[in-house]
Design a protein around this motif. Structure first.
Motif, PDB file in Angstrom:
ATOM      1  N   PRO A  59      -1.768 -31.876  33.557  1.00 44.48           N
ATOM      2  CA  PRO A  59      -0.972 -30.689  33.237  1.00 44.48           C
ATOM      3  C   PRO A  59       0.032 -30.427  34.356  1.00 44.48           C
ATOM      4  N   SER A  92     -15.251 -22.464  29.189  1.00 46.44           N
ATOM      5  CA  SER A  92     -14.015 -22.222  29.925  1.00 46.44           C
ATOM      6  C   SER A  92     -13.949 -20.763  30.340  1.00 46.44           C
ATOM      7  N   ASP A 115     -11.337 -19.195  31.123  1.00 45.63           N
ATOM      8  CA  ASP A 115     -10.179 -18.617  30.431  1.00 45.63           C
ATOM      9  C   ASP A 115     -10.587 -18.092  29.061  1.00 45.63           C
ATOM     10  N   HIS A 173       0.546 -20.732  29.709  1.00 43.43           N
ATOM     11  CA  HIS A 173      -0.024 -19.993  28.575  1.00 43.43           C
ATOM     12  C   HIS A 173      -1.002 -18.926  29.071  1.00 43.43           C
ATOM     13  N   MET A 174      -1.786 -19.269  30.076  1.00 41.83           N
ATOM     14  CA  MET A 174      -2.747 -18.298  30.605  1.00 41.83           C
ATOM     15  C   MET A 174      -2.026 -17.147  31.291  1.00 41.83           C
ATOM     16  N   PHE A 193       0.865 -21.590  22.693  1.00 44.86           N
ATOM     17  CA  PHE A 193       0.390 -22.652  23.590  1.00 44.86           C
ATOM     18  C   PHE A 193       1.157 -23.947  23.380  1.00 44.86           C
ATOM     19  N   ARG A 221       0.830 -27.299  29.335  1.00 46.98           N
ATOM     20  CA  ARG A 221       1.378 -26.082  29.958  1.00 46.98           C
ATOM     21  C   ARG A 221       0.385 -24.925  29.829  1.00 46.98           C
ATOM     22  N   TYR A 222      -0.889 -25.243  30.074  1.00 50.03           N
ATOM     23  CA  TYR A 222      -1.910 -24.222  29.866  1.00 50.03           C
ATOM     24  C   TYR A 222      -1.824 -23.114  30.908  1.00 50.03           C
ATOM     25  N   ASN A 223      -1.472 -23.460  32.140  1.00 50.02           N
ATOM     26  CA  ASN A 223      -1.341 -22.436  33.174  1.00 50.02           C
ATOM     27  C   ASN A 223      -0.306 -21.394  32.764  1.00 50.02           C
TER      28      ASN A 223
END
Length: 270
Positions: free
Chosen positions: A177, A46, A48, A76-77, A68, A72-74
């Motif tokens: 997501p 990854s 990220d 979190h990033m 996290f 909702r990873y975007n």
């Protein structure tokens, strides 16, 4: 639906010449469409996760890791990138970590094959990573010209030197997501290209590895192919799918050479 086109000028990335842009555009008559996921499909991990190595101690603090939330990873990033900026991590450091990510096994051979058959294949990246990471890696690999578009979450450095990341779109798909449903994106792309080309692609090939690559694969037709990285989530989920729920053929792959073997059969079958 807004698209992050591969031809978009992303701040701090090299601007391509008119000749290079012309090279990126395959003939309107290209028979086949090849879609690539990016993380763990084109690159070995990854992107990220790779960027975290630019953080102090090459790790995130526990409070940030604990923030996290599934789906909702975007978001979190976005917090991770803000943290890197607060810690004084520069664009140069971030780009260096992205460029260092190894390609997946056999990817150079696959890209060479596609370059030698540009009249047959239209290539697109469809990823839940971001424009900055993907454009930087492709440029470093000398592969950007092969792809007509890079469709992903927008990201660029602002005037303060912070890498600002945004979601691609909003949607109501329960499988994906919250920032990107690849099925909706793929459907829109196919409709747009149908109008522009005046006809469908003979075949669509979707190359992926993750759970979020299953949703777009559900719109593939019987003549299309889902190339799922062997023993990764996409492969396991497609194998476990009930009979009749999936129209396209499924071809597992472990290296780019496996994908070449699959694509070559259709080029030779004229």
């Amino acid at each position: 639906m807004d698209f992050c086109l591969g031809s978009m000028k992303t701040e701090n990335l090299d601007v391509r010449s008119a000749g290079e842009m012309a090279e990126m555009s395959p003939p309107q008559s290209a028979r086949f469409l090849v879609l690539f996921d990016f993380d763990e499909t084109m690159v070995s991990e990854s992107s990220d996760d790779a960027v975290v190595r630019a953080a102090p101690g090459q790790a995130l603090p526990a409070w940030l890791r604990a923030a996290f939330r599934p789906g909702r990873y975007n978001e979190h990033m976005q917090r991770i990138l803000a943290y890197l900026w607060e810690q004084g991590v520069t664009e140069e450091s971030i780009r260096r970590e992205v460029e260092r990510i190894p390609a997946t096994p056999g990817l150079p051979a696959l890209l060479d094959f596609l370059r030698s058959h540009r009249r047959d294949f239209e290539c697109v990246v469809l990823s839940d990573a971001n424009t900055y990471f993907i454009e930087a890696w492709l440029q470093r690999a000398g592969a950007r010209q092969l792809f007509l578009e890079v469709i992903t979450n927008p990201a660029s450095f602002d005037a303060d030197g912070r890498l600002a990341l945004l979601p691609f779109h909003s949607h109501g798909c329960p499988r994906c997501p919250e920032n990107m449903c690849k099925q909706l994106v793929l459907q829109e792309y196919l409709l747009r290209r149908l109008r522009e080309r005046g006809g469908d692609f003979q075949r669509v090939f979707y190359i992926g590895d993750g759970a979020n690559d299953v949703c777009p694969s559900l719109v593939l037709r019987e003549q299309d192919t889902a190339l799922a990285r062997r023993d990764f989530p996409m492969h396991r989920m497609l194998v476990d799918m009930r009979p009749g729920a999936f129209k396209a053929s499924v071809v597992p792959w472990a290296s780019g050479e496996d994908v070449v073997d699959c694509l070559r059969k259709f080029v030779e079958d004229r």
